[in-house]
Write a protein that holds these residues in place. Sequence first.
Motif, PDB file in Angstrom:
ATOM      1  N   ALA A 254     -11.330  11.296   0.074  1.00 49.04           N
ATOM      2  CA  ALA A 254     -10.822  10.404   0.952  1.00 49.04           C
ATOM      3  C   ALA A 254     -10.939   9.054   0.466  1.00 49.04           C
ATOM      4  O   ALA A 254     -10.244   7.940   0.598  1.00 49.04           O
ATOM      5  N   LYS A 255     -11.933   8.655  -0.481  1.00 41.01           N
ATOM      6  CA  LYS A 255     -12.118   7.443  -1.154  1.00 41.01           C
ATOM      7  C   LYS A 255     -11.195   7.162  -2.269  1.00 41.01           C
ATOM      8  O   LYS A 255     -11.010   5.990  -2.610  1.00 41.01           O
ATOM      9  N   LEU A 256     -10.760   8.306  -2.737  1.00 43.28           N
ATOM     10  CA  LEU A 256      -9.672   8.237  -3.751  1.00 43.28           C
ATOM     11  C   LEU A 256      -8.050   7.963  -3.419  1.00 43.28           C
ATOM     12  O   LEU A 256      -7.367   8.485  -4.116  1.00 43.28           O
ATOM     13  N   LEU A 257      -7.822   7.404  -2.238  1.00 42.33           N
ATOM     14  CA  LEU A 257      -6.840   7.628  -1.453  1.00 42.33           C
ATOM     15  C   LEU A 257      -5.876   6.237  -2.298  1.00 42.33           C
ATOM     16  O   LEU A 257      -6.564   5.092  -2.636  1.00 42.33           O
ATOM     17  N   VAL A 258      -4.695   6.182  -2.248  1.00 44.10           N
ATOM     18  CA  VAL A 258      -4.015   5.125  -2.972  1.00 44.10           C
ATOM     19  C   VAL A 258      -3.983   4.120  -1.555  1.00 44.10           C
ATOM     20  O   VAL A 258      -3.410   4.291  -0.605  1.00 44.10           O
ATOM     21  N   HIS A 259      -4.359   2.747  -1.669  1.00 44.63           N
ATOM     22  CA  HIS A 259      -4.581   1.950  -0.337  1.00 44.63           C
ATOM     23  C   HIS A 259      -3.426   0.736  -0.190  1.00 44.63           C
ATOM     24  O   HIS A 259      -3.372   0.439   0.763  1.00 44.63           O
ATOM     25  N   TYR A 260      -2.904   0.464  -1.318  1.00 40.46           N
ATOM     26  CA  TYR A 260      -1.937  -0.545  -1.236  1.00 40.46           C
ATOM     27  C   TYR A 260      -0.488   0.081  -0.536  1.00 40.46           C
ATOM     28  O   TYR A 260      -0.262   1.359  -0.829  1.00 40.46           O
ATOM     29  N   ARG A 261       0.482  -0.695  -0.340  1.00 36.72           N
ATOM     30  CA  ARG A 261       1.462  -0.318   0.240  1.00 36.72           C
ATOM     31  C   ARG A 261       2.892  -0.915  -0.461  1.00 36.72           C
ATOM     32  O   ARG A 261       3.095  -2.169  -0.168  1.00 36.72           O
ATOM     33  N   GLY A 262       3.563  -0.234  -1.194  1.00 37.42           N
ATOM     34  CA  GLY A 262       4.591  -0.959  -1.579  1.00 37.42           C
ATOM     35  C   GLY A 262       4.656  -1.572  -2.735  1.00 37.42           C
ATOM     36  O   GLY A 262       3.271  -2.218  -3.307  1.00 37.42           O
ATOM     37  N   LEU A 263       5.642  -2.251  -3.777  1.00 41.47           N
ATOM     38  CA  LEU A 263       5.385  -2.980  -4.843  1.00 41.47           C
ATOM     39  C   LEU A 263       4.853  -4.319  -4.517  1.00 41.47           C
ATOM     40  O   LEU A 263       4.243  -4.812  -5.264  1.00 41.47           O
ATOM     41  N   ARG A 264       5.229  -4.868  -3.370  1.00 40.67           N
ATOM     42  CA  ARG A 264       4.933  -6.166  -3.062  1.00 40.67           C
ATOM     43  C   ARG A 264       3.541  -6.372  -3.066  1.00 40.67           C
ATOM     44  O   ARG A 264       2.724  -7.096  -3.423  1.00 40.67           O
ATOM     45  N   GLN A 265       2.951  -5.446  -2.294  1.00 40.13           N
ATOM     46  CA  GLN A 265       1.216  -5.410  -2.036  1.00 40.13           C
ATOM     47  C   GLN A 265       0.823  -5.077  -3.507  1.00 40.13           C
ATOM     48  O   GLN A 265      -0.382  -5.687  -3.599  1.00 40.13           O
ATOM     49  N   TRP A 266       1.342  -4.228  -3.938  1.00 40.30           N
ATOM     50  CA  TRP A 266       0.642  -4.025  -5.331  1.00 40.30           C
ATOM     51  C   TRP A 266       0.619  -5.224  -6.172  1.00 40.30           C
ATOM     52  O   TRP A 266      -0.156  -5.376  -7.117  1.00 40.30           O
ATOM     53  N   ILE A 267       1.861  -6.047  -6.350  1.00 42.63           N
ATOM     54  CA  ILE A 267       1.756  -7.318  -7.411  1.00 42.63           C
ATOM     55  C   ILE A 267       0.786  -8.077  -6.720  1.00 42.63           C
ATOM     56  O   ILE A 267       0.058  -8.972  -7.468  1.00 42.63           O
ATOM     57  N   GLU A 268       0.632  -8.349  -5.477  1.00 40.95           N
ATOM     58  CA  GLU A 268      -0.391  -9.287  -4.591  1.00 40.95           C
ATOM     59  C   GLU A 268      -1.856  -8.791  -5.244  1.00 40.95           C
ATOM     60  O   GLU A 268      -2.700  -9.661  -5.603  1.00 40.95           O
ATOM     61  N   LYS A 269      -2.185  -7.617  -5.421  1.00 39.45           N
ATOM     62  CA  LYS A 269      -3.628  -6.973  -5.850  1.00 39.45           C
ATOM     63  C   LYS A 269      -3.541  -7.176  -7.458  1.00 39.45           C
ATOM     64  O   LYS A 269      -4.616  -7.645  -7.796  1.00 39.45           O
ATOM     65  N   VAL A 270      -2.667  -6.856  -8.149  1.00 40.27           N
ATOM     66  CA  VAL A 270      -2.573  -7.277  -9.603  1.00 40.27           C
ATOM     67  C   VAL A 270      -2.898  -8.616  -9.869  1.00 40.27           C
ATOM     68  O   VAL A 270      -3.569  -9.143 -10.754  1.00 40.27           O
ATOM     69  N   GLU A 271      -2.141  -9.556  -9.219  1.00 46.24           N
ATOM     70  CA  GLU A 271      -2.299 -10.923  -9.299  1.00 46.24           C
ATOM     71  C   GLU A 271      -3.895 -11.385  -8.967  1.00 46.24           C
ATOM     72  O   GLU A 271      -4.595 -12.144  -9.631  1.00 46.24           O
TER      73      GLU A 271
END
Length: 488
Positions: free
Chosen positions: A8-25
Amino acid sequence: MNAPQDAAKLLVHYRGLRQWIEKVEGMGELLKVDGASWDAEMGAITHMLTEKSGGTAPAILFDNVPGYPSGFRTLYGELSSIKRIALTLGLPLEHGRKVDVVKQYHDRMRNLKPIAPRWVNDGPILQNVLEGDAVDVLKFPVPRHHEADKARFIGTADCVMTQDPDAGWFNLGAYRSQVYDARRIGCQITEGKHGRVHRDKYFERGQSMKVVILVGQDPLLFLLSGSPLPEGSELDIAGGMRGEPLDVVRGPYTGFPIPADCEIAIEGECVPGEVLPEGPFGEWMGYYSDDSVPRPYVNVKTILYRNNPILCCAPQHKPVDETGLLKGIAGAAEIWRSLEACGVPDVLGVWNHEGAPATRFTVVQIRQRYPGHARQALHIAAACQGGAYNGKWTVVVDDDIDAGDIDQVLWAMGTRFDPISGIDTIQKAWSSKRDPMYLPGNFNNRVLIDACMPYNMKLAGTFPKVVDVSSNLRSALRVKFPQVFAGR
Ligand SMILES: Cc1cc2nc3c(=O)[nH]c(=O)nc-3n(C[C@H](O)[C@H](O)[C@H](O)COP(=O)(O)O)c2cc1C
């Protein structure tokens, strides 16, 4: 790792490319560049930032591309850092060795329950729908990626969705897509790939094949599309990795499930007998090895895109390129799965080396248990679905050699390998024209290297002792001389 709470801890938590970019930033791994041209500049900047980065290159978001409206962006280098691959797969961001990430991903996939997508009626991808005369793939800042490419390629970090005409399942594969004009784009699918098997089945029956090409989407979908997964929909696997279904809208032309939050989706069809010269394109082995060849193309019918769309790109080139780690992690996990499925015990690591690249140099690390164990692992790794395509060197090493550390692997090859008895070859294996050493008849030959200590010497304890610093002395020295080892 196998316990349910860990899964359960290893689920992918971001949603979509835009949230992924926010996290990467937020992670400090996003570089924004304004004003680069679509004509070889974006590709060259990414190449120069990635080639010697040792897995730490940024993702690069290009905006204000000359000739295009502000906000019509491209994203390069999504998966050129291990941290970003870990984020994309829902794994811990920090790791010790590179093969630890492969192990975590392999464990995750072993327990994965695919979840089918959920149909919804609306989503950002329906913000703009181009049909009929309005269709124009060059509405986006489609790059000519390398200086010697003869065309612009809209599909590199893409997901080509095709449907099996018999079983009905949807495959996603990353297959490159050249632009011919506003309404015709290429789709280069190598023999044996799932999308190619689908297309061959339609064409054998004299039928056209519908296709959706996502050219801006969640990096997880791109990663799965570029991985040699067994038959079964990548949409379902992505759902399983998120722990909830992907929302999909029905493609207006194809009826296919299009991720509701993706950036750009192109619908069209390939018609039997309709071909155009495709390529040349800078290839993943680092050469222009595949000349212009007549290949089926896609007649574009509909383009769907979000406001301020992001076109995802992953041109490949002389190593290390921005997909080296993707193949090192996702490709190696597939080989690990096959070794395990064939009953090979005590596999401790698998790594496809970025410099080779990919299956051109695969290393399997085992704890030898019985005579012949090393050779068994070698042959399966070289011939399984994840390792077979365009392999060249497959090497097996002992448990004390880190499969992902090229210096250690070379040391094992230099000191534990006998050129007469430690070598096997496979002839007439699965290849493609991407390989400059491709042989007439569509094959290549490859080499298997047993760089393990001879099993009888290991068992008898007669192989020479390794010169090393013991773990006790290492720990004691770190405590005694913190200033010497600070940050090391
Ligand atoms: C960036 C990138 C570009 C790729 N381009 C192609 C391509 O043009 N044609 C192809 O057959 N495979 C290409 N591949 C490899 C396939 O995506 C990969 O083999 C994948 O497993 C295919 O999916 P499938 O197993 O469902 O067929 C590419 C991979 C990556 C990561």
